[in-house]
Scaffold this active site. Structure first.
Site, mmCIF file in Angstrom:
data_model
loop_
_atom_site.group_PDB
_atom_site.id
_atom_site.type_symbol
_atom_site.label_atom_id
_atom_site.label_comp_id
_atom_site.label_asym_id
_atom_site.label_seq_id
_atom_site.Cartn_x
_atom_site.Cartn_y
_atom_site.Cartn_z
ATOM 1 N N GLU A 144 -9.829 0.382 -35.019
ATOM 2 C CA GLU A 144 -10.541 1.300 -34.123
ATOM 3 C C GLU A 144 -9.873 1.433 -32.755
ATOM 4 O O GLU A 144 -10.414 0.992 -31.731
ATOM 5 C CB GLU A 144 -12.000 0.867 -33.962
ATOM 6 C CG GLU A 144 -12.825 1.072 -35.203
ATOM 7 C CD GLU A 144 -14.325 0.844 -34.987
ATOM 8 O OE1 GLU A 144 -14.688 0.173 -34.012
ATOM 9 O OE2 GLU A 144 -15.116 1.328 -35.803
ATOM 10 N N GLU A 315 -15.582 1.820 -43.002
ATOM 11 C CA GLU A 315 -16.744 0.966 -42.751
ATOM 12 C C GLU A 315 -17.988 1.841 -42.845
ATOM 13 O O GLU A 315 -18.111 2.824 -42.120
ATOM 14 C CB GLU A 315 -16.684 0.343 -41.349
ATOM 15 C CG GLU A 315 -15.474 -0.545 -41.128
ATOM 16 C CD GLU A 315 -15.423 -1.137 -39.715
ATOM 17 O OE1 GLU A 315 -16.440 -1.081 -38.997
ATOM 18 O OE2 GLU A 315 -14.353 -1.661 -39.351
HETATM 19 C C1 GAL Z 1 -16.975 -1.335 -35.976
HETATM 20 C C2 GAL Z 1 -15.856 -2.348 -36.014
HETATM 21 C C3 GAL Z 1 -16.226 -3.563 -36.844
HETATM 22 C C4 GAL Z 1 -17.610 -4.029 -36.490
HETATM 23 C C5 GAL Z 1 -18.572 -2.898 -36.689
HETATM 24 C C6 GAL Z 1 -20.011 -3.293 -36.426
HETATM 25 O O1 GAL Z 1 -16.880 -0.513 -34.858
HETATM 26 O O2 GAL Z 1 -14.681 -1.806 -36.535
HETATM 27 O O3 GAL Z 1 -15.295 -4.594 -36.612
HETATM 28 O O4 GAL Z 1 -17.617 -4.459 -35.167
HETATM 29 O O5 GAL Z 1 -18.235 -1.857 -35.817
HETATM 30 O O6 GAL Z 1 -20.866 -2.198 -36.638
#
Ligand code: GAL
Length: 631
Positions: A144, A315
């Site tokens: 990110e 994710e």
């Molecule tokens: C994303 C990040 C992850 C985790 C996640 C939690 O932004 O890439 O590592 O922190 O959020 O929602």
């Protein structure tokens, strides 16, 4: 194209003896991808130069033996504490001049050459060791970019690099003074070494100065990423991705994406509704447990463009998150809906974040597919249901639309630098157009501002486009229908000045924006026949035909041919009405969907998504709350 599910896993968080069971349960749930490694630097290199990869060898092997394909992340978003002793000035510095210290993550400045060297070293070590590993089927660079406001840094390293960048761009301080208009307020420079970063000034800095700093900062992200992809490609044929975010516009994702094979993004619908969307309290209440019905889809379409067709959700929110002001649980069914929506927009894979909820540290309140005690969390059953459904429908076409919407990162920087009205935000503007198109039931394709071929679309929309590139200008005559610009389109030169002749200077459209005004909440300008401009309105002169007028007689929509110009920011209902009319003119059929219903045509399949909390009937079908159907 085959679609698959995956999960983000942190073997370094767990005792090694549970890895095999984790891997077995992932495979049993129908997952095929597992992303690992992106925060593990302190375990991979506990001391400078001491590499400990044996544990990662075993983790990859166990996951691979269970039938999972590994996405291996480079760990450069979390440099270990010892790195600071080696490079004390590697920290990013915020606009107030404060260092962004160790103790969480992303504590690095993109401009620091010493840190970049360390990144190249660890990426080379990983690429050499795993580049040909049969289980490593994809890579992720860093994590990110831009998260936690980390694109812009006002460090010493940034200042030196910015001066260099300006020197290359302008060649002489005189040329820079001319381009920026530095005669204003006696801001002329005699040497590039006199130029500071545009922070801590008494009042606002020159917008041209800030715009170049934004371009420079974006270029630094591109260069940082490219340093990694160059190394990975020397050792591995596996595709390379990066996981972008929602509503992050500080760097040009198209430029980063040019060095990658796959665009991916991290989708947290409920968190996003709560922390980064302008919406009424009623809208936020109606979609509390579902997320906004268009925010995810917008990013799916955006990243499909950034990935030149190849994109994933790296994710996916599987339950309550920890980082928004409020963190409600998803309505039962939403984890499945979000997943199917991504597939309907062409995702190759959707990976849930994360496998097991961590009982320790910053994200201990963030749900996973498993609870901290390893019992299934509610998201797991929905993931397994999608996996089962995918077995019956493994292949998919993505489908295209008749309508394209241009999204341009430089325009986001420009209007952030000079909003001229507190509510003029570029993302907000483009997203309003996107939402209107979705309510009309349309597939939308997103294009960059240097698109060179518009022939595939009947309607191309370019609200708020800061400058019209030569490439796009050359493509205009070949558009498959009509191109609609405005408001605030081609409003500045690349040097951030008002062009003369006045904008928008569109070929063959005899009109000029003579004056603009911004409006506070509650104020509006009525249009003839109903409808309102809010936030922003422009006064237009010229001989071009007027298609729609304001109640005061001024032009609102100009042009009836292949180029049109909209001279204001319509409220949502008005925008939908205008776009419906423009679609009708191009023979594009539209629907009038209720607030919570969305649809997408993906090849031969049409998907319907009910983002609401009650059943919806549409054309004889009933779609349950948080439900998905396809036909
Ligand atoms: C994303 C990040 C992850 C985790 C996640 C939690 O932004 O890439 O590592 O922190 O959020 O929602």
């Amino acid at each position: 194209m085959k679609r698959g599910l995956g999960v983000c896993y942190y073997p370094e968080h767990w005792r090694e003896d549970i890895w095999p069971d984790d891997a077995r349960r992932m495979a049993a749930a129908g997952l095929t991808w597992v992303r690992i490694g992106e925060f593990a630097w302190s375990r991979l290199e506990p001391e400078p130069g001491v590499l400990e990869f044996d544990w990662l060898d075993r983790a990859i092997d166990i996951l691979g033996q269970a039938g999972l394909k590994v996405v291996l992340g480079t760990p450069t978003a979390t440099p270990p504490r010892w790195m600071l002793a080696r490079h004390p000035d590697m920290l990013a510095v915020d606009a107030h001049g404060r260092p962004r210290n160790f103790g969480s993550r992303r504590h690095y400045c993109f401009n620091h050459q010493g840190y970049l060297g360390e990144c190249k070293r660890i990426v080379t070590a990983l690429a050499e060791r795993y580049g040909k590993n049969p289980h490593v089927a994809a890579w992720q660079t860093d994590n990110e970019y831009g998260c936690h406001d980390t694109t812009l840094s006002y460090s010493g390293a940034a200042k030196a690099a910015f001066r260099d960048w300006l020197g290359q761009k302008y060649q002489s301080p005189q040329a820079l003074n001319q381009a920026w208009g530095n005669i204003f307020w006696s801001m002329d420079y005699a040497s590039f070494d006199e130029i500071d970063l545009p922070n801590l000034t008494v009042t606002e800095p020159n917008p041209a100065h800030v715009m170049d700093f934004r371009r420079f900062s974006s270029d630094q992200v591109v260069a940082f990423n490219r340093a990694q992809t160059d190394i990975l490609r020397r050792h591995s044929a596996a595709p390379i991705a990066h996981n972008y975010m929602g509503r992050v516009t500080e760097f040009d994702h198209f430029a980063v994406g040019a060095d990658l094979d796959i665009a991916s993004w991290d989708s947290y619908p409920i968190g996003f509704l709560s922390d980064r969307l302008e919406a009424t309290p009623a809208h936020k209440a109606a979609f509390l447990r579902q997320g906004d019905p268009d925010f995810q889809a917008f990013h799916h379409d955006l990243y499909r463009a950034v990935g030149r067709g190849r994109w994933w959700v790296m994710e996916q929110q599987p339950g309550p998150v920890n980082w928004a002001p409020y963190n409600p649980a998803p309505l039962p069914g939403m984890v499945r809906l979000w997943t199917w929506e991504a597939f309907a927009h062409g995702a190759e894979a959707v990976c849930y974040f994360r496998w097991r909820q961590a009982p320790f540290a910053q994200e201990q309140m963030h749900a996973g597919l498993l609870r901290p005690d390893s019992a299934p969390a509610p998201g797991l059953a929905e993931a397994a249901q999608v996996a089962q459904e995918l077995r019956d429908m493994p292949d998919a076409a993505c489908g295209k639309g008749d309508v394209a919407l241009i999204f341009d990162y430089a325009s986001a920087w420009a209007w952030d630098i000079q909003p001229q009205g507190a509510d003029f935000d570029y993302f907000r503007l483009v997203f309003a157009w996107y939402r209107a198109l979705r309510r009309l039931g349309l597939n939308v394709d997103i294009l960059p501002a240097d698109a060179d071929d518009l022939s595939d679309w009947k309607l191309v929309l370019a609200p708020g486009l800061f400058t019209l590139s030569d490439t796009l200008r050359a493509a205009l005559p070949n558009c498959g229908g009509t191109v609609v610009f405005g408001p605030r389109a081609n409003a500045k030169t690349a040097n951030f000045a008002i062009p003369v002749p006045l904008p928008p200077a569109l070929p063959g459209l005899d009109m000029r924006v003579a004056r603009v005004e911004s409006l506070p909440p509650g104020a509006g300008i009525a249009l003839e026949g109903g409808g309102t401009f809010i936030h922003w309105a422009e006064e237009v002169e010229g001989a071009a035909t007027v298609a729609l007028r304001r109640a005061d007689g001024m032009a609102a929509l100009v042009g009836t041919g292949p180029l049109r110009y909209l001279a204001g920011w319509p409220d949502d209902d008005t925008l939908r009405a205008i776009l419906r009319h423009l679609c009708a003119g191009q023979g594009i059929e539209t629907l009038d969907l209720p607030d919570a219903l969305r649809t997408r045509q993906a090849g031969a399949q049409r998907f319907w998504f009910n983002h609401g909390t009650t059943p919806l009937s549409w054309n004889g079908r009933t779609i349950p709350p948080a439900g998905v159907i396809w036909e």
